[in-house]
Write a protein that holds these residues in place. Structure first.
Motif, PDB file in Angstrom:
ATOM      1  N   PRO A 123       0.797  -1.230   0.000  1.00 42.23           N
ATOM      2  CA  PRO A 123       0.000   0.000   0.000  1.00 42.23           C
ATOM      3  C   PRO A 123       0.829   1.279   0.000  1.00 42.23           C
ATOM      4  O   PRO A 123       0.390   2.305  -0.494  1.00 42.23           O
ATOM      5  N   SER A 321      -0.088   3.445   5.297  1.00 43.21           N
ATOM      6  CA  SER A 321       0.489   4.685   4.786  1.00 43.21           C
ATOM      7  C   SER A 321       1.523   5.200   5.764  1.00 43.21           C
ATOM      8  O   SER A 321       1.411   5.000   6.977  1.00 43.21           O
ATOM      9  N   ARG A 332      -4.053   0.081   8.915  1.00 38.76           N
ATOM     10  CA  ARG A 332      -5.482  -0.018   8.595  1.00 38.76           C
ATOM     11  C   ARG A 332      -5.996  -1.426   8.892  1.00 38.76           C
ATOM     12  O   ARG A 332      -5.284  -2.422   8.711  1.00 38.76           O
ATOM     13  N   PHE A 341     -12.506   0.916   5.422  1.00 40.06           N
ATOM     14  CA  PHE A 341     -12.513   2.374   5.499  1.00 40.06           C
ATOM     15  C   PHE A 341     -13.726   2.842   6.287  1.00 40.06           C
ATOM     16  O   PHE A 341     -14.805   2.258   6.197  1.00 40.06           O
ATOM     17  N   ASP A 403      -4.105   5.002  -7.164  1.00 35.19           N
ATOM     18  CA  ASP A 403      -4.335   3.564  -7.079  1.00 35.19           C
ATOM     19  C   ASP A 403      -5.839   3.318  -6.991  1.00 35.19           C
ATOM     20  O   ASP A 403      -6.618   4.224  -6.665  1.00 35.19           O
ATOM     21  N   TYR A 427     -12.653   1.555  -4.218  1.00 35.28           N
ATOM     22  CA  TYR A 427     -12.030   2.748  -3.659  1.00 35.28           C
ATOM     23  C   TYR A 427     -10.887   3.186  -4.568  1.00 35.28           C
ATOM     24  O   TYR A 427     -10.248   2.363  -5.233  1.00 35.28           O
ATOM     25  N   TYR A 428     -10.642   4.481  -4.586  1.00 36.46           N
ATOM     26  CA  TYR A 428      -9.510   4.998  -5.353  1.00 36.46           C
ATOM     27  C   TYR A 428      -8.699   5.949  -4.470  1.00 36.46           C
ATOM     28  O   TYR A 428      -9.243   6.665  -3.631  1.00 36.46           O
ATOM     29  N   LYS A 429      -7.394   5.914  -4.648  1.00 37.15           N
ATOM     30  CA  LYS A 429      -6.482   6.777  -3.895  1.00 37.15           C
ATOM     31  C   LYS A 429      -6.270   8.054  -4.688  1.00 37.15           C
ATOM     32  O   LYS A 429      -5.727   8.029  -5.788  1.00 37.15           O
ATOM     33  N   TYR A 430      -6.723   9.164  -4.128  1.00 32.78           N
ATOM     34  CA  TYR A 430      -6.700  10.437  -4.840  1.00 32.78           C
ATOM     35  C   TYR A 430      -5.892  11.458  -4.043  1.00 32.78           C
ATOM     36  O   TYR A 430      -6.279  11.837  -2.941  1.00 32.78           O
ATOM     37  N   ASN A 433      -5.307  10.380  -0.490  1.00 34.98           N
ATOM     38  CA  ASN A 433      -6.448   9.977   0.324  1.00 34.98           C
ATOM     39  C   ASN A 433      -7.285   8.942  -0.418  1.00 34.98           C
ATOM     40  O   ASN A 433      -7.494   9.048  -1.628  1.00 34.98           O
ATOM     41  N   TRP A 434      -7.797   7.955   0.335  1.00 35.20           N
ATOM     42  CA  TRP A 434      -8.635   6.922  -0.259  1.00 35.20           C
ATOM     43  C   TRP A 434     -10.096   7.355  -0.203  1.00 35.20           C
ATOM     44  O   TRP A 434     -10.607   7.715   0.860  1.00 35.20           O
ATOM     45  N   ARG A 436     -14.231   6.548  -1.610  1.00 34.67           N
ATOM     46  CA  ARG A 436     -15.148   5.527  -2.107  1.00 34.67           C
ATOM     47  C   ARG A 436     -15.725   5.970  -3.454  1.00 34.67           C
ATOM     48  O   ARG A 436     -16.099   7.127  -3.632  1.00 34.67           O
TER      49      ARG A 436
END
Length: 445
Positions: A123, A321, A332, A341, A403, A427-430, A433-434, A436
């Motif tokens: 991750p 992270s 997590r 999450f 991701d 979920y996407y990592k933007y 930050n992850w 939904r």
């Protein structure tokens, strides 16, 4: 014997007794029992992990790919990934060296995704010096090395030894690192016989397709939709008194106060704030000023040991992270091989460190007790549908998508405070930050 002689003898005896008693009074040392202040508040909320098993319990990949000749297959099954890392831990790795200057970003992508490669994806960055505690790595001088991917190269034609790569590629493609270690061909041949056929034909693997996110980045996502199970768990609350005993240097001097669902424990230097509505707490020690940054290896090691000292690894938490510049690290909760999450901090253990000790410590104070049969299946769409849905979300710049993964959304049942619902979702990592991704009304394909 006359009276004077008797008096002299008695006086001499009294003087001797007086000298003896005075000497004993001056030299007397009472036999007090030793009080061990370190152990006075040595409490354990849960079962402690063995020190030599911390890294293998808490540092794990969350995706595994095999890039074959005609297709790529992958899995998020933790048992399968444990088998691969277990084999990796049995090998003798030697002649590790930094070969970052030999590879461009494009060449690193080719190295990772070319034929006959097993790819373990983590991750976030992992310090090699900490992870190597579970490896037979001959060179131990890897204090500055880190990685977020391990590549097992099975394409070893005309070579005397095989290669294992520890690779870091930042999401913004501004940083890269490649460390290459050698391994015997016999080890790789055995691994190839045992795992390639499993990857191609075992049902825990499925086909993945390379999906372009933007002009610079591609990602492997499932080719087909798949059913996932929603879960319902009851929780068991841990003792707040034991956390208080573990976190405060002098628990007897702590004062307690409460307002509605918030309970506070405070002494002269620290405060523990408990949110009973979400069963989480925040421990803050303002006297321990946040440091300007420390090495990832030191941050990971002391964060694992700090929680383990009071038995705080109460569920399946994994390193997720790390921000060395902020001295912050997050572990997590994982459920059924997928990250969990929650918007209220109920699914993570986060720490921020100061120069000499903990500055902030946030976490839930419950553990998952048992699940029950009231479950339901949810069909999650294919990777191409996920990309389509991302393109339909207003305000998203795909250049900042780092991701994409399946995770569980944790919510509390409105009718039962001890009951938690876990709903599978994309979920996407933007931008770090992850988030939904709702695909219910964006399927489109």
């Amino acid at each position: 014997m006359n009276y004077e002689k008797i008096k002299s003898i008695v006086l001499t005896v009294l003087v001797c007794i007086s000298v003896f008693l005075t000497f004993n009074l001056w030299t007397y040392s009472p036999s007090y029992d030793t009080i061990n202040s370190d152990g006075a508040y040595d409490v354990s909320v849960g079962e402690k992990l063995k020190d030599n098993e911390l890294n293998t319990h808490l540092i794990k990949p969350f995706k595994l790919f095999y890039h074959g000749r005609d297709k790529t297959v992958g899995t998020t099954n933790q048992t399968e990934m444990d088998k691969v890392t277990e084999q990796l831990g049995k090998w003798s790795l030697f002649e590790i060296k930094n070969v970052s200057d030999e590879y461009s970003f494009q060449e690193i992508n080719t190295l990772i995704q070319s034929e006959d490669k097993f790819e373990l994806v983590f991750p976030d960055i992992v310090p090699l010096s900490v992870f190597s505690q579970g490896l037979n790595l001959e060179e131990k001088n890897v204090s500055t090395a880190s990685f977020n991917r391990i590549i097992i190269d099975l394409n070893n034609v005309n070579r005397e030894t095989g290669s294992i790569f520890f690779i870091t590629v930042s999401d913004d493609k501004e940083e890269k690192a490649v460390y290459e270690s050698q391994v015997s061909l016999a080890s790789l041949d055995t691994f190839k016989r045992n795992f390639v056929q499993r990857a191609l034909y075992n049902s825990v693997y499925r086909e993945y397709i390379k999906q372009p996110i933007n002009d610079r980045k591609t990602i492997f996502l499932p080719k087909d939709p798949e059913d996932y199970v929603s879960y319902y768990y009851y929780t068991e609350l841990s003792s707040l008194e034991e956390y208080k005993q573990a976190l405060f240097s002098d628990p007897n001097s702590v004062n307690m106060g409460s307002v509605d669902d918030l309970v506070t424990f405070m002494d002269v230097s620290s405060i523990l704030t408990v949110d009973k509505n979400h069963n989480t707490f925040s421990f803050v020690n303002p006297s321990e000023e946040k440091d300007d940054g420390s090495s990832p290896a030191m941050l990971v090691q002391k964060s694992m040991e700090f929680v383990n000292d009071h038995g705080g690894w109460t569920d399946d938490y994994q390193l997720f992270s790390i921000s060395p510049y902020e001295n912050k690290i997050v572990y997590r909760l994982f459920l059924q091989n997928h990250p969990v999450f929650n918007d209220n901090g109920m699914a993570e253990v986060s720490q921020t460190w100061g120069q000499n000790g903990i500055n902030k410590y946030n976490r839930p104070y419950f553990k998952l007790d048992f699940s029950f049969k009231d479950t339901a299946e949810v069909l999650l769409p294919s990777g191409s549908s996920v990309i389509y849905a991302l393109n339909q979300v207003d305000g998203i710049d795909l250049d900042y998508v780092e991701d994409i993964a399946v995770g569980y959304k944790m919510t509390r049942d409105p009718n039962e405070s001890r009951k938690l619902n876990f709903e599978p979702s994309w979920y996407y990592k933007y931008d770090g930050n992850w988030m939904r991704l709702s695909v219910d009304d964006k399927e489109g394909l």
